[in-house]
Motif scaffolding. Structure first.
Motif, mmCIF file in Angstrom:
data_model
loop_
_atom_site.group_PDB
_atom_site.id
_atom_site.type_symbol
_atom_site.label_atom_id
_atom_site.label_comp_id
_atom_site.label_asym_id
_atom_site.label_seq_id
_atom_site.Cartn_x
_atom_site.Cartn_y
_atom_site.Cartn_z
ATOM 1 N N LYS A 86 32.388 81.670 26.649
ATOM 2 C CA LYS A 86 33.118 82.539 26.081
ATOM 3 C C LYS A 86 33.200 83.970 26.620
ATOM 4 N N ILE A 87 34.611 84.327 26.789
ATOM 5 C CA ILE A 87 34.966 85.407 27.634
ATOM 6 C C ILE A 87 35.579 86.514 26.410
ATOM 7 N N ASN A 88 35.603 88.066 26.954
ATOM 8 C CA ASN A 88 36.274 88.896 26.147
ATOM 9 C C ASN A 88 37.666 89.254 26.907
ATOM 10 N N TYR A 89 38.422 89.832 25.943
ATOM 11 C CA TYR A 89 39.938 90.493 26.992
ATOM 12 C C TYR A 89 39.577 91.182 28.217
ATOM 13 N N ALA A 102 53.570 84.864 31.807
ATOM 14 C CA ALA A 102 55.009 84.266 32.273
ATOM 15 C C ALA A 102 55.066 82.827 31.931
ATOM 16 N N THR A 103 53.885 82.046 32.186
ATOM 17 C CA THR A 103 54.202 80.602 31.842
ATOM 18 C C THR A 103 54.401 80.278 30.447
ATOM 19 N N GLU A 104 53.540 80.687 29.423
ATOM 20 C CA GLU A 104 53.396 80.287 28.142
ATOM 21 C C GLU A 104 54.359 81.127 27.279
ATOM 22 N N ASP A 105 54.439 82.457 27.243
ATOM 23 C CA ASP A 105 54.980 83.221 26.246
ATOM 24 C C ASP A 105 55.583 84.781 26.823
ATOM 25 N N SER A 106 56.748 84.522 27.556
ATOM 26 C CA SER A 106 57.111 85.817 28.340
ATOM 27 C C SER A 106 57.158 87.152 27.525
ATOM 28 N N ARG A 107 57.295 87.012 26.176
ATOM 29 C CA ARG A 107 57.713 88.192 25.444
ATOM 30 C C ARG A 107 56.296 88.252 24.428
ATOM 31 N N PHE A 108 55.249 87.731 24.678
ATOM 32 C CA PHE A 108 54.362 87.649 23.767
ATOM 33 C C PHE A 108 53.644 89.355 23.536
ATOM 34 N N PHE A 109 53.670 90.205 24.101
ATOM 35 C CA PHE A 109 53.326 91.309 23.579
ATOM 36 C C PHE A 109 54.576 92.327 23.091
ATOM 37 N N ALA A 165 51.606 82.457 11.946
ATOM 38 C CA ALA A 165 51.588 83.287 13.103
ATOM 39 C C ALA A 165 51.701 84.785 12.580
ATOM 40 N N LEU A 166 52.704 84.850 11.812
ATOM 41 C CA LEU A 166 53.093 86.235 11.406
ATOM 42 C C LEU A 166 52.014 86.954 10.694
ATOM 43 N N LYS A 167 51.332 86.192 9.866
ATOM 44 C CA LYS A 167 49.860 86.624 9.275
ATOM 45 C C LYS A 167 48.811 86.950 10.242
ATOM 46 N N LEU A 168 48.834 85.900 11.105
ATOM 47 C CA LEU A 168 47.665 86.298 12.207
ATOM 48 C C LEU A 168 47.922 87.734 13.056
ATOM 49 N N GLU A 169 49.220 87.847 13.385
ATOM 50 C CA GLU A 169 49.461 88.952 14.102
ATOM 51 C C GLU A 169 49.261 90.517 13.159
ATOM 52 N N GLN A 170 49.238 89.936 11.931
ATOM 53 C CA GLN A 170 49.021 91.296 10.949
ATOM 54 C C GLN A 170 47.433 91.676 10.908
ATOM 55 N N GLN A 171 46.755 90.559 11.253
ATOM 56 C CA GLN A 171 45.330 90.665 11.151
ATOM 57 C C GLN A 171 44.657 91.094 12.254
ATOM 58 N N TYR A 172 45.154 90.623 13.470
ATOM 59 C CA TYR A 172 44.581 90.853 14.795
ATOM 60 C C TYR A 172 45.190 91.211 15.902
ATOM 61 N N SER A 173 44.781 91.853 16.855
ATOM 62 C CA SER A 173 45.609 92.589 17.904
ATOM 63 C C SER A 173 46.179 91.584 18.701
ATOM 64 N N LYS A 174 47.127 91.823 19.623
ATOM 65 C CA LYS A 174 47.597 91.031 20.700
ATOM 66 C C LYS A 174 46.364 90.372 21.810
ATOM 67 N N LYS A 175 45.478 91.705 22.047
ATOM 68 C CA LYS A 175 44.375 90.927 22.943
ATOM 69 C C LYS A 175 43.536 90.125 22.209
ATOM 70 N N GLU A 176 43.223 90.356 20.975
ATOM 71 C CA GLU A 176 42.172 89.482 20.303
ATOM 72 C C GLU A 176 42.945 88.048 20.106
#
Length: 929
Positions: A86-89, A102-109, A165-176
């Motif tokens: 396991k690693i951290n951000y 760039a490969t999986e989700d270019s507008r992720f942030f 996915a919408l709920k997850l983004e409300q509970q966790y940060s992008k880095k997490e």
């Protein structure tokens, strides 16, 4: 009254005028329908959302391991519980983050968990190409799908995925969320999470040490971790890395120059020197993984916490792995360390895979599985599938059916197809042709069956042709169509199972963490008649007891099987060697060969793999023989008859063979080959003074014979004078004063060995003193009459049916006769042409004339006299047989020096089977097995 009527009319007009126009009504109805649809869709989506699982923090942090169970329900493996770091951000270097984004989700942030632009593109693709053809999943959606949902391509799952996915983004940060994704994704080679993948592939423990090419490799792996495995497929990985680098340039993560420099990297130079060890049963688990991916849409056995119930027989699997190891007591005599092998073991009754031998010394790093992944020409092991199975199924051929193995099979514009030893046996049964793996009868059979019948038959057994249409060389496995041991075992199993086929399978059911079950067993299908299955099996039993598969035979066990070998241009020996066989319990296919262009020194290794495995699996287990169905009948037929004929009362036991026929297609005609021909009648010979010749005449009722006329002078040996279809003959240049004995034998035009009993008569040619000669002749006739009177009173019964035939294979003359009276003995006199007579007494009804004394071109006259218990003698019965002239020696045609493996010979000094090259097609050299 008028006023009231007028008022009603006005009211009607007013009412009529108040109705809405038609278009307004249509718009109103459409609006109502659209509103109803919106309400309905909204209600449906609301239901989907309401039934979505809750976000569970534990599931987000630790992926579930999948559990694999054997055929008895015992846990044998757990995947995903190990090889995870396991690693951290904060441990992630920017180059890795940029490559992944760039490969999986270019507008992720930027997006809130779902990407509207990607959803729009996916909707268009799904409308044009069908639902599920393209996804729009963001990294956030991938995290919730892997953690909480199944991988089925359903609208309900997609709605729930987006909602979560919408709920997850409300509970966790992008880095997490990115941290969750990179910790749980599978990278192949048993590595889960990006940190473990960096250790596995590059030996890197600190992710900040990753170079741009390494980061691009890690970013590209999750899409297809097995296919892009850089240890096994560096070229394919290079293409995938290039794609990632191009995406990074597109999204301004790196410059064009950086990308070009990274593309120049040699992939193997980046990798660790040693590959990681595999789990136990790795070859079998690889098949399990493939089946789950294929049959359970989107499921991943490494991360989804599945319970997978399989067909694995651990005892069989462990024994197969032992035979493919370098153990000191391993009975398999592998020629060298480079020789590879693959093997598949199926349950003959249901097609369940019991064991898979993937490679010598086990698979490494999920590597190449020779039981599943090779694509090699099958050689003669294909003949039951493309040739003889279809012939019995569609043409109702018997196992006796005759094919002329006379010469190479010519193909316009291509080299001819030959037998592997360049020898040809003339007319042979398909049983013999299959057992000895003769190539010419195989291609002739396929030609007669037709591709339109043979190809669907083979495809129904799971055999996939490389090209759309088969060709004549598919009769002997000599085209670009390749196969592997699992496919071959699956096809042969249908013959073992009364014509019922289903795809070989390793997984019976998959159970999801929520209790949902998916049954993955394939449906069985009858692809041929039970008569075809049984008759092919019976011929393959002959191939393993008498043909090229003798080294795989197991005494006491009813086994059927077939060999196959192939060569390549530039090789002095075989490139591939096969053996596929079965009992009613197990079907096994084994292959050996090399990865590089190297020939096999020993083509008998598959025989040994099969034999040792089958013996081990059959210990303490009852193995039933193949059960002959009512649709098949056994019929005794006369050897050499074409078409098949029933033997006559005169056919010797050595000339009778019992073969299998499809019911309703048995022979009805009886052979006349060995029937005793009637002797000539009315035979007489007279001396013609005018022409000074002897005139011989006789009668005969049939025109299907010719006559062999011989004579002896003054008691000398019989000399053949002529063969004629006429019923008379003139003997000229006779010797005055000599007595001539004339013999006539009827000979069948269809079979020169079928002759009648000899009939004889005598005539004396007058000498110079004609009166003395006539007086002497009268005296002799008088004495002969007295002798005949005595013989009539006391003569013994003569023998009947006397016949003599020359056997060229044994170089003997077989003499036989019939006699039904009590007797003491028979006096047999043998007189060779130009030689002295020899007489012996026998008590049997036949004898064999043999030895070096038999001379080519000589005719042997055989006379048999019965001597009864009282000492009375019968009239002699006479016949003759001729030893053919030896054919003149002809110069032999020089053949290529390239060897060909003979599958019916022991390992030592074994000829090798020629394999096709670009100029020399493979099937010419497929051995008769």
């Amino acid at each position: 009254m008028a006023q009231d009527s007028q008022s009603r009319t006005a009211r009607r007009k007013q009412k009529k005028g108040s109705k809405k126009p038609l278009w307004k009504r249509i718009v109103l109805i459409a609006s109502i329908l659209i509103l109803a649809m919106i309400i309905g869709v909204g209600a449906l989506f609301t239901y989907y959302i309401a039934t979505a699982p809750e976000i569970d923090a534990e599931k987000l942090s630790t992926p579930f391991s999948s559990q694999i169970y054997d055929k008895d329900g015992e846990l044998v493996a757990e995947l995903g519980s190990q090889q995870r770091t396991k690693i951290n951000y904060s441990d992630l270097p920017p180059v890795l983050i940029d490559a992944v984004i760039a490969t999986e989700d270019s507008r992720f942030f930027e997006h809130p968990g779902i990407d509207i632009w990607r959803i729009g593109g996916a909707i268009i693709a799904n409308i044009t190409n069908g639902f599920g053809s393209e996804g729009a999943s963001t990294i956030t959606q991938q995290v919730v799908e892997k953690a909480f949902l199944s991988h089925e391509k359903k609208l309900s799952i997609k709605v729930q995925e987006q909602w979560l996915a919408l709920k997850l983004e409300q509970q966790y940060s992008k880095k997490e969320i990115l941290e969750m994704y990179l910790n749980r994704v599978y990278y192949g080679s048993g590595a889960y999470g990006v940190a473990k993948a960096a250790q596995t592939y590059f030996g890197i423990n600190d992710l900040n040490e990753l170079t741009l090419p390494q980061a691009a490799i890690l970013a590209g792996l999750p899409q297809r971790p097995s296919a892009y495995n850089p240890f096994e497929s560096p070229e394919l990985m290079k293409d995938r890395m290039t794609t990632v680098l191009n995406l990074m340039v597109m999204h301004d993560k790196i410059t064009e120059k950086q990308a070009e420099e990274a593309k120049q990297v040699d992939i193997p130079s980046l990798l660790e020197a040693s590959k990681p060890d595999e789990n136990s049963y790795a070859a079998f688990i690889q098949r399990v993984s493939d089946e789950v991916k294929e049959k359970v849409d989107g499921a991943d056995i490494h991360t989804d916490g599945l319970k997978i119930y399989t067909t694995l027989d651990t005892n069989a699997q462990e024994y197969v792995e032992y035979l493919m190891s370098d153990a000191e007591d391993n009975p398999i005599p592998y020629y060298d360390e480079e020789m590879q092998a693959g093997m598949a073991v199926l349950d003959s009754q249901n097609g369940a895979i019991r064991a898979i031998g993937g490679s010598r010394n086990g698979l490494e790093n999920g590597g190449f599985n020779y039981a599943l992944d090779i694509n090699r020409q099958p050689g003669s092991v294909i003949k039951p599938i493309t040739v003889y199975g279809p012939a019995i199924e569609h043409l109702n051929w018997s196992t006796y059916h005759q094919i002329n193995d006379d010469k190479p099979y010519e193909i316009e514009g291509s080299s001819p197809i030959r037998n592997y030893l360049r020898e040809y046996q003339g007319w042979v049964s398909i049983r013999k042709a299959l057992a000895e793996s003769l190539n010419v009868p195989a291609v002739k059979t396929l030609k007669e069956v037709g591709f339109d019948k043979a190809q669907p038959f083979a495809e129904s057994l799971g055999y996939e042709f490389h090209e759309d249409n088969m060709n004549i060389r598919d009769a002997i496995g000599g085209t670009q169509t390749g196969t592997n041991p699992l496919e071959m075992a699956g096809a042969y199993r249908a013959f073992a199972n009364e014509g019922i086929y289903n795809e070989p399978y390793a997984v019976t059911k998959v159970v999801f963490p929520d209790g949902k079950e998916v049954d993955t067993k394939p449906e069985p299908e009858a692809v041929m008649s039970d008569s075809t299955a049984y008759m092919v099996s019976d011929m393959l039993k002959t191939a393993i007891t008498e043909g090229t598969g003798v080294n795989a035979n197991i005494p006491g066990l009813p086994v059927a099987g077939k060999t196959g070998t192939t060569n390549r241009e530039g090789l002095d020996n075989a490139r591939d060697s096969w053996f596929t066989g079965y009992t009613t319990n197990y079907t096994i296919s084994a292959w050996t060969g090399y990865n590089e262009e190297k020939g096999l020194e020993d083509t008998q290794i598959p025989h040994a793999l099969f034999k040792n495995t089958m013996m081990e699996l059959s210990k303490n287990k009852e193995t039933a023989d193949f059960q002959k169905p009512d649709s098949v009948v056994e019929v005794a037929v006369e050897k050499g008859s074409r078409p098949a004929k029933l033997p006559s009362d005169y056919t010797p036991e050595s000339g009778i063979v019992t073969e299998l026929f499809v019911k309703g297609n048995t022979p009805s005609k009886t052979s006349e080959r060995y029937d005793v021909l009637d002797s000539v009648s009315g035979l007489q010979a007279t001396y013609d003074k005018d022409s000074q010749s002897i005139q011989v005449e006789w009668d005969y009722d049939s025109n299907d014979v010719e006559f062999q006329v011989s004579s002896s002078i003054d008691g000398g040996s019989m000399q053949e004078l002529s063969s004629t279809e006429e019923k008379s003959l003139e003997i000229s240049n006779v010797e005055p004063g000599s007595e001539y004995e004339i013999q006539v034998i009827a000979v069948s035009k269809d079979d020169s060995t079928n002759t009648s009993e000899a009939k004889t008569t005598s005539v004396t040619v007058p000498g110079d003193n004609e009166e003395q000669e006539e007086e002497k002749q009268n005296e002799e006739e008088e004495n002969e009459g007295e002798s005949n009177n005595q013989d009539e009173e006391q003569a013994a019964e003569p023998v009947k049916g006397l016949r003599a035939k020359y056997d060229k294979n044994a170089n003997v003359i077989n003499v036989a006769w019939q006699y039904n009276k009590p007797f003491s003995e028979f006096e047999v006199t043998v007189t060779p042409s130009g030689g002295s007579a020899q007489t012996q007494q026998v008590q049997s009804k036949g004898l064999v004339i043999e030895g070096a004394g038999l001379q080519p071109g000589q005719t042997y006259t055989i006379s048999v006299v019965t001597v009864d218990e009282a000492g009375n003698r019968s009239e002699p019965a006479t016949t003759s047989a001729q030893v053919p002239e030896a054919p003149p020696e002809e110069p032999t045609e020089e053949e290529p020096t390239q060897g060909e493996p003979a599958e019916d010979q022991p390992v030592e000094d074994q000829p090798t089977e020629e394999q096709p090259t670009e100029d020399q097609p493979e099937e010419e050299t497929q051995p008769p097995e």
